[in-house]
Enzyme design. Sequence first.
Site, PDB file in Angstrom:
ATOM      1  N   ARG A 122      70.930  -2.940 106.946  1.00  0.00           N
ATOM      2  CA  ARG A 122      70.912  -3.392 105.558  1.00  0.00           C
ATOM      3  C   ARG A 122      70.029  -2.341 104.753  1.00  0.00           C
ATOM      4  O   ARG A 122      69.535  -2.495 103.678  1.00  0.00           O
ATOM      5  CB  ARG A 122      70.188  -4.623 105.277  1.00  0.00           C
ATOM      6  N   LYS A 144      75.020   7.467  94.355  1.00  0.00           N
ATOM      7  CA  LYS A 144      76.034   7.292  94.882  1.00  0.00           C
ATOM      8  C   LYS A 144      76.592   7.554  96.134  1.00  0.00           C
ATOM      9  O   LYS A 144      76.362   8.686  96.445  1.00  0.00           O
ATOM     10  CB  LYS A 144      77.103   7.797  93.723  1.00  0.00           C
ATOM     11  N   GLU A 186      80.680  22.645  87.347  1.00  0.00           N
ATOM     12  CA  GLU A 186      79.932  21.262  86.888  1.00  0.00           C
ATOM     13  C   GLU A 186      78.556  21.706  86.099  1.00  0.00           C
ATOM     14  O   GLU A 186      77.974  20.956  85.428  1.00  0.00           O
ATOM     15  CB  GLU A 186      79.563  20.465  88.217  1.00  0.00           C
ATOM     16  N   LYS A 229      70.940  15.835  85.027  1.00  0.00           N
ATOM     17  CA  LYS A 229      71.601  14.566  85.907  1.00  0.00           C
ATOM     18  C   LYS A 229      70.592  13.424  86.061  1.00  0.00           C
ATOM     19  O   LYS A 229      70.966  12.140  85.836  1.00  0.00           O
ATOM     20  CB  LYS A 229      72.056  15.036  87.270  1.00  0.00           C
ATOM     21  N   GLU A 239      76.117   3.333  85.549  1.00  0.00           N
ATOM     22  CA  GLU A 239      77.327   3.953  85.011  1.00  0.00           C
ATOM     23  C   GLU A 239      78.006   3.157  83.978  1.00  0.00           C
ATOM     24  O   GLU A 239      78.970   2.484  83.703  1.00  0.00           O
ATOM     25  CB  GLU A 239      78.476   3.752  86.257  1.00  0.00           C
ATOM     26  N   ARG A 243      76.187   7.881  81.142  1.00  0.00           N
ATOM     27  CA  ARG A 243      76.584   8.444  82.376  1.00  0.00           C
ATOM     28  C   ARG A 243      78.146   9.048  82.168  1.00  0.00           C
ATOM     29  O   ARG A 243      78.700   9.784  82.709  1.00  0.00           O
ATOM     30  CB  ARG A 243      76.496   7.501  83.595  1.00  0.00           C
ATOM     31  N   ASN A 247      81.833  12.616  82.240  1.00  0.00           N
ATOM     32  CA  ASN A 247      83.346  12.802  82.392  1.00  0.00           C
ATOM     33  C   ASN A 247      84.096  13.847  81.661  1.00  0.00           C
ATOM     34  O   ASN A 247      85.192  14.054  81.768  1.00  0.00           O
ATOM     35  CB  ASN A 247      83.814  11.450  81.951  1.00  0.00           C
ATOM     36  N   HIS A 250      86.806  15.695  82.832  1.00  0.00           N
ATOM     37  CA  HIS A 250      87.397  15.094  84.023  1.00  0.00           C
ATOM     38  C   HIS A 250      88.672  14.306  83.848  1.00  0.00           C
ATOM     39  O   HIS A 250      89.408  14.141  84.748  1.00  0.00           O
ATOM     40  CB  HIS A 250      86.141  14.012  84.609  1.00  0.00           C
ATOM     41  N   HIS A 254      91.200  14.942  86.479  1.00  0.00           N
ATOM     42  CA  HIS A 254      91.675  13.909  87.598  1.00  0.00           C
ATOM     43  C   HIS A 254      93.011  13.849  87.570  1.00  0.00           C
ATOM     44  O   HIS A 254      93.747  13.858  88.618  1.00  0.00           O
ATOM     45  CB  HIS A 254      90.987  12.776  87.370  1.00  0.00           C
ATOM     46  N   HIS A 267      88.232  20.289  93.155  1.00  0.00           N
ATOM     47  CA  HIS A 267      88.020  19.444  91.992  1.00  0.00           C
ATOM     48  C   HIS A 267      87.233  20.241  90.733  1.00  0.00           C
ATOM     49  O   HIS A 267      87.671  20.209  89.652  1.00  0.00           O
ATOM     50  CB  HIS A 267      86.809  18.416  92.452  1.00  0.00           C
TER      51      HIS A 267
HETATM   52  N1  LIG Z   1      77.946  11.023  95.155  1.00  0.00           N
HETATM   53  C1  LIG Z   1      78.202  11.698  94.293  1.00  0.00           C
HETATM   54  O1  LIG Z   1      77.710  11.470  93.015  1.00  0.00           O
HETATM   55  C2  LIG Z   1      79.157  12.620  94.084  1.00  0.00           C
HETATM   56  C3  LIG Z   1      79.266  13.735  93.035  1.00  0.00           C
HETATM   57  C4  LIG Z   1      80.026  14.883  93.123  1.00  0.00           C
HETATM   58  C5  LIG Z   1      80.925  14.821  94.461  1.00  0.00           C
HETATM   59  N2  LIG Z   1      80.966  13.956  95.184  1.00  0.00           N
HETATM   60  C6  LIG Z   1      81.778  14.110  96.627  1.00  0.00           C
HETATM   61  O2  LIG Z   1      81.413  15.342  97.325  1.00  0.00           O
HETATM   62  C7  LIG Z   1      82.638  15.812  98.128  1.00  0.00           C
HETATM   63  C8  LIG Z   1      82.741  17.257  97.488  1.00  0.00           C
HETATM   64  O3  LIG Z   1      81.367  17.893  97.948  1.00  0.00           O
HETATM   65  P1  LIG Z   1      81.381  19.447  98.286  1.00  0.00           P
HETATM   66  O4  LIG Z   1      81.934  20.160  97.139  1.00  0.00           O
HETATM   67  O5  LIG Z   1      79.778  19.788  98.594  1.00  0.00           O
HETATM   68  O6  LIG Z   1      82.474  19.528  99.414  1.00  0.00           O
HETATM   69  P2  LIG Z   1      82.106  19.593 101.129  1.00  0.00           P
HETATM   70  O7  LIG Z   1      80.787  18.920 101.584  1.00  0.00           O
HETATM   71  O8  LIG Z   1      83.422  19.255 101.643  1.00  0.00           O
HETATM   72  O9  LIG Z   1      81.659  21.455 101.594  1.00  0.00           O
HETATM   73  C9  LIG Z   1      82.543  22.286 101.076  1.00  0.00           C
HETATM   74  C10 LIG Z   1      82.544  23.142 102.345  1.00  0.00           C
HETATM   75  O10 LIG Z   1      81.699  24.207 102.301  1.00  0.00           O
HETATM   76  C11 LIG Z   1      81.083  24.179 103.579  1.00  0.00           C
HETATM   77  N3  LIG Z   1      79.601  24.383 103.362  1.00  0.00           N
HETATM   78  C12 LIG Z   1      78.572  23.646 103.121  1.00  0.00           C
HETATM   79  N4  LIG Z   1      77.377  24.148 102.536  1.00  0.00           N
HETATM   80  C13 LIG Z   1      77.698  25.336 103.077  1.00  0.00           C
HETATM   81  C14 LIG Z   1      76.885  26.586 103.236  1.00  0.00           C
HETATM   82  N5  LIG Z   1      75.717  26.603 102.707  1.00  0.00           N
HETATM   83  N6  LIG Z   1      77.389  27.790 103.880  1.00  0.00           N
HETATM   84  C15 LIG Z   1      78.790  27.728 104.148  1.00  0.00           C
HETATM   85  N7  LIG Z   1      79.767  26.655 104.103  1.00  0.00           N
HETATM   86  C16 LIG Z   1      79.043  25.563 103.662  1.00  0.00           C
HETATM   87  C17 LIG Z   1      81.349  22.973 104.153  1.00  0.00           C
HETATM   88  O11 LIG Z   1      81.489  22.748 105.645  1.00  0.00           O
HETATM   89  C18 LIG Z   1      83.001  22.558 103.517  1.00  0.00           C
HETATM   90  O12 LIG Z   1      83.886  23.073 104.491  1.00  0.00           O
HETATM   91  C19 LIG Z   1      83.705  14.987  97.666  1.00  0.00           C
HETATM   92  O13 LIG Z   1      83.891  13.958  98.587  1.00  0.00           O
HETATM   93  C20 LIG Z   1      83.065  14.162  96.452  1.00  0.00           C
HETATM   94  O14 LIG Z   1      83.778  12.800  96.362  1.00  0.00           O
HETATM   95  C21 LIG Z   1      80.223  12.962  95.386  1.00  0.00           C
HETATM   96 ZN   LIG Z   2      83.136  16.618  88.912  1.00  0.00          ZN
END
Ligand SMILES: NC(=O)c1ccc[n+]([C@@H]2O[C@H](COP(=O)([O-])OP(=O)(O)OC[C@H]3O[C@@H](n4cnc5c(N)ncnc54)[C@H](O)[C@@H]3O)[C@@H](O)[C@H]2O)c1
Ligand SMILES: [Zn+2]
Length: 358
Positions: A122, A144, A186, A229, A239, A243, A247, A250, A254, A267
């Site tokens: 939990r 999130k 971003e 942020k 949200e 917040r 967008n 976006h 999207h 993205h």
């Molecule tokens: N929770 C939230 O508020 C929120 C906000 C934005 C995005 N997201 C989520 O985040 C995800 C995208 O995150 P991302 O863009 O970080 O992608 P990711 O986690 O897939 O990382 C991108 C790539 O970079 C590699 N990598 C990471 N750090 C590295 C480093 N320092 N050196 C070399 N390679 C490295 C990873 O292995 C991967 O192949 C999506 O699933 C999205 O939905 C969540």
């Molecule tokens: Zn975004």
Amino acid sequence: MQTLHVELGAHSYPVHVGAGILEDLGRLACEAGLQPARAALVTDTNVAKLYAERAQASLRKAGFDPIVVTIAAGEASKSMAMLATLYDRMTDAELDRSSAVFALGGGVVGDLAGYAAATYLRGIAIVQIPTTVVAQVDSALGGKTGINHRRGKNLIGAFHQPRLVAADVATLATLPEREFREGLAEVIKYGAIRDAGLIADLGDQVDNIIRNRDAVALEAIVMRSLQHKAVIVEADERETGLRKTLNFGHTVGHALEASAGYGTYLHGEAVAIGMVAAMRLSQAHAGFSGADAARLTALIARAGLPTAMPAGWRGEEFIRALRLDKKRAGAGVEFILLDRIGHTVTRTLTIDAILAHL
Ligand SMILES: NC(=O)c1ccc[n+]([C@@H]2O[C@H](COP(=O)([O-])OP(=O)(O)OC[C@H]3O[C@@H](n4cnc5c(N)ncnc54)[C@H](O)[C@@H]3O)[C@@H](O)[C@H]2O)c1
Ligand SMILES: [Zn+2]
């Protein structure tokens, strides 16, 4: 190292940004109030090779006893199957309520490990150690967490604030070029909606940041982004209102992601095009100046991001994806627009009004 505090009453936490702070992870975790105990360090196959040992050593030095769980790199790991694997490893290691999960990696690791921590017993502590620009300026802060369902992205999830965020900008040195640039979209977004000074600074620094990944410049823009942020999350943890300004870019972004076919755009690339599109709508519907639109578009291009709608974008799929937004806003699509750099207004636009200006 620079530090900010996210103020959410009993769920408040420190956020540190600096070069090389991975070495101090264990100490920072103790300072944030975590008890050294059994723990899970969750990472992915790319990040494990580069940084897992350093993180593990720092945790051990501070008295933590971490198992390392390495997931396959990539979005496909935000799945029920991977979540089940994670629970298996956590129960095998007999993690208990005093245990913490350390998420070392990009947004994929952060979202998956965060959701596992939110639900295991939990809810146990999660520490975010973001290693991509996207994760450092966006996903690590705000609480999130979640996984994907075959019917859609992030359909299963929970709000679970971290106990600590430690963003080591030195880790960005190894990030692939395309992912690095994607994250800058971003950062530009925060400037566009809230911080004209950040846009001015990026104007001076963006070439240096892209070419050299200069740690001092990166620390400054990551911290500045996280401050924005944090303000938004503090004002509005669940949200609504403020917040929604996040967008910006976006709605069209999207729709492009959904219509262009899987893997066409990252993205941030779709958001870059979406921001340029939103600026055109801003000129038509919010009095945004052509000079400001040109300046911001030039910055997006210098960051190595796309600015033009793709050939043939005006298809069924794109319009259907826009209409999905329309349902939520009632009469039209609710758009975040700019009336000047650093300031947003909201306008509800019909599909025709949107298509007329894209
Ligand atoms: N929770 C939230 O508020 C929120 C906000 C934005 C995005 N997201 C989520 O985040 C995800 C995208 O995150 P991302 O863009 O970080 O992608 P990711 O986690 O897939 O990382 C991108 C790539 O970079 C590699 N990598 C990471 N750090 C590295 C480093 N320092 N050196 C070399 N390679 C490295 C990873 O292995 C991967 O192949 C999506 O699933 C999205 O939905 C969540
Ligand atoms: Zn975004």
